[in-house]
Design an enzyme around this catalytic site. Sequence first.
Site, PDB file in Angstrom:
ATOM      1  N   ARG A  38      -7.316  -0.037  -9.678  1.00 58.21           N
ATOM      2  CA  ARG A  38      -6.200   0.413 -10.521  1.00 58.21           C
ATOM      3  C   ARG A  38      -6.307  -0.149 -11.943  1.00 58.21           C
ATOM      4  O   ARG A  38      -5.871   0.502 -12.893  1.00 58.21           O
ATOM      5  CB  ARG A  38      -4.880   0.020  -9.885  1.00 58.21           C
ATOM      6  CG  ARG A  38      -4.566   0.928  -8.707  1.00 58.21           C
ATOM      7  CD  ARG A  38      -3.252   0.597  -8.077  1.00 58.21           C
ATOM      8  NE  ARG A  38      -2.720   1.749  -7.366  1.00 58.21           N
ATOM      9  CZ  ARG A  38      -1.748   1.692  -6.484  1.00 58.21           C
ATOM     10  NH1 ARG A  38      -1.177   0.543  -6.203  1.00 58.21           N
ATOM     11  NH2 ARG A  38      -1.311   2.781  -5.896  1.00 58.21           N
ATOM     12  N   LYS A 200       1.996   9.689  11.325  1.00 56.42           N
ATOM     13  CA  LYS A 200       3.139  10.441  11.842  1.00 56.42           C
ATOM     14  C   LYS A 200       3.305  11.836  11.247  1.00 56.42           C
ATOM     15  O   LYS A 200       3.164  12.030  10.041  1.00 56.42           O
ATOM     16  CB  LYS A 200       4.425   9.670  11.545  1.00 56.42           C
ATOM     17  CG  LYS A 200       4.551   8.382  12.325  1.00 56.42           C
ATOM     18  CD  LYS A 200       5.775   7.663  11.816  1.00 56.42           C
ATOM     19  CE  LYS A 200       6.154   6.475  12.667  1.00 56.42           C
ATOM     20  NZ  LYS A 200       7.326   5.818  12.063  1.00 56.42           N
ATOM     21  N   GLY A 354      -3.137   6.168   0.546  1.00 55.04           N
ATOM     22  CA  GLY A 354      -3.629   4.799   0.574  1.00 55.04           C
ATOM     23  C   GLY A 354      -4.703   4.551   1.620  1.00 55.04           C
ATOM     24  O   GLY A 354      -5.773   4.025   1.309  1.00 55.04           O
ATOM     25  N   GLY A 377       1.905   7.574  -2.608  1.00 51.11           N
ATOM     26  CA  GLY A 377       3.182   8.295  -2.546  1.00 51.11           C
ATOM     27  C   GLY A 377       3.305   9.347  -3.639  1.00 51.11           C
ATOM     28  O   GLY A 377       3.784  10.459  -3.388  1.00 51.11           O
TER      29      GLY A 377
HETATM   30  P1  ADP Z   1      -2.536   7.646   4.277  1.00 45.49           P
HETATM   31  O1  ADP Z   1      -2.191   6.261   3.786  1.00 45.49           O
HETATM   32  O2  ADP Z   1      -3.969   8.002   3.991  1.00 45.49           O
HETATM   33  O3  ADP Z   1      -1.570   8.668   3.799  1.00 45.49           O
HETATM   34  P2  ADP Z   1      -1.157   7.202   6.784  1.00 45.49           P
HETATM   35  O4  ADP Z   1      -0.485   6.031   6.174  1.00 45.49           O
HETATM   36  O5  ADP Z   1      -0.333   8.382   7.093  1.00 45.49           O
HETATM   37  O6  ADP Z   1      -2.426   7.615   5.881  1.00 45.49           O
HETATM   38  O7  ADP Z   1      -1.820   6.766   8.167  1.00 45.49           O
HETATM   39  C1  ADP Z   1      -2.834   5.824   8.265  1.00 45.49           C
HETATM   40  C2  ADP Z   1      -2.780   5.082   9.558  1.00 45.49           C
HETATM   41  O8  ADP Z   1      -2.773   5.983  10.665  1.00 45.49           O
HETATM   42  C3  ADP Z   1      -3.990   4.220   9.750  1.00 45.49           C
HETATM   43  O9  ADP Z   1      -3.605   2.857   9.682  1.00 45.49           O
HETATM   44  C4  ADP Z   1      -4.522   4.584  11.120  1.00 45.49           C
HETATM   45  O10 ADP Z   1      -4.866   3.459  11.906  1.00 45.49           O
HETATM   46  C5  ADP Z   1      -3.357   5.310  11.734  1.00 45.49           C
HETATM   47  N1  ADP Z   1      -3.786   6.248  12.790  1.00 45.49           N
HETATM   48  C6  ADP Z   1      -4.717   7.198  12.708  1.00 45.49           C
HETATM   49  N2  ADP Z   1      -4.896   7.805  13.883  1.00 45.49           N
HETATM   50  C7  ADP Z   1      -4.061   7.215  14.763  1.00 45.49           C
HETATM   51  C8  ADP Z   1      -3.801   7.393  16.155  1.00 45.49           C
HETATM   52  N3  ADP Z   1      -4.451   8.310  16.876  1.00 45.49           N
HETATM   53  N4  ADP Z   1      -2.875   6.592  16.735  1.00 45.49           N
HETATM   54  C9  ADP Z   1      -2.227   5.662  15.997  1.00 45.49           C
HETATM   55  N5  ADP Z   1      -2.425   5.449  14.676  1.00 45.49           N
HETATM   56  C10 ADP Z   1      -3.341   6.215  14.069  1.00 45.49           C
HETATM   57 MG    MG Z   2      -0.707   4.840   4.471  1.00 48.50          MG
END
Ligand code: ADP
Ligand code: MG
Length: 399
Positions: A38, A200, A354, A377
């Site tokens: 950053r 989620k 992230g 975000g």
């Molecule tokens: P980003 O930050 O890229 O937007 P998220 O914060 O939505 O992504 O999700 C990332 C997290 O999701 C990771 O820490 C990963 O471990 C978790 N994750 C991925 N697949 C699964 C799964 N099948 N069950 C539980 N957690 C998961």
């Molecule tokens: Mg995340």
Amino acid sequence: MADIASIDSLDAAGKKVLVRVDFNAPVDGEGNVTDDTRLRAALPTINKLINDGAKVILTSHRGRPAGTGYEEAFSLAPIARRLQELLGRDIVLTRDLIGPDVAEVVDAMGDGDVVLLENIRFDKREKKNDPEFARALADLADVYVNDAFGTAHRAHASTAGVAEYLPSYAGYLMQKEVATLTGMLDNPRRPFVAILGGSKVSDKIKVIDALMDKADVLIIGGGMCFTFLLAQGYSVGTSLKEDDWVERAGQMIQKAADKGVKLLLPVDVVVADRFAEDAETATVTVDAIPDDMMGLDIGPDTAAIYAEAIGGAATVFWNGPMGVFEMKPFEAGTLAVANAVAENQDADTIIGGGDSVAAVNKFNLADAMTFISTGGGASMELVQGEALPGVEALRVTAA
Ligand code: ADP
Ligand code: MG
């Protein structure tokens, strides 16, 4: 961005320029910045202003201080040290954020000097977008530049409020982020393949919904795929699932069919008996997930199908890991997708979020991507079609 002024149109020589940057970087126990992405991302704007002979007053937050004054744990001192190295010049870190002592420091600046204000969230009026606080910040400078895309989804005093009181401009990082993401949404080269994962459905439903209107192919992985598998009628054992969102996932499956969007869901998954690096694991088809096991990654057949779709893309947007990539036994799906995106050098490949960015960095594939967003975000909200207060504030007061 047509109605937002770029710093290219700013005659900054001799002017006091307040620059909001996003220096919310991780710092280790010894006070070293462990990831300076950053900071580096803000250098083009800072160097341009230095070279123009501006008096550069930088402001950023770091972490979540209480907002009741100075806290050493959230000081920008480690950031200041790293920034000095990156800029190759001394910078002054102020203790106060506003007021006579800061004004005195600013008055003593020469053209091309750089001052960094302490963590702007040491004052709780920052997050409240308090008008008097914004006004006091504005009083330090002649001009405002926002280069903090990572906080553009927040309407705070230093990201939005201050723009009411000063001629306002977008820095290079802000311009690049907004132009890349809106360009992808408004005018993607096709086929446009969107890959969505992470934990989620409830976190990502708006992104899924918005990309359904834009993409040709939508790939779903990560924890959220199990809510989709439930909507398809499979049982998912002890996998992450959101019962309240099954109906909504079913509606998304229907929407894809109605719109002719190709929706790809897992055909096999890696299951484990518990959420642990040393768990017992197995690879099963989605119709054979054991009741007492949880899916923690997409399976190899799924990864191959996803990789093929990604290989045929002209534009790729990726948010959210395919599995629990932080643990070795569950990283293969995310790695396969990352490799497929990296190998498609003909496509515009854009990574946002992230943990997705962390995964790409972990696999050393960042250099192979067209663009990696510095805003988690903020990039999600932009993709969802939401206005970003930090961008809108520039629009209103553009000189
Ligand atoms: P980003 O930050 O890229 O937007 P998220 O914060 O939505 O992504 O999700 C990332 C997290 O999701 C990771 O820490 C990963 O471990 C978790 N994750 C991925 N697949 C699964 C799964 N099948 N069950 C539980 N957690 C998961
Ligand atoms: Mg995340």
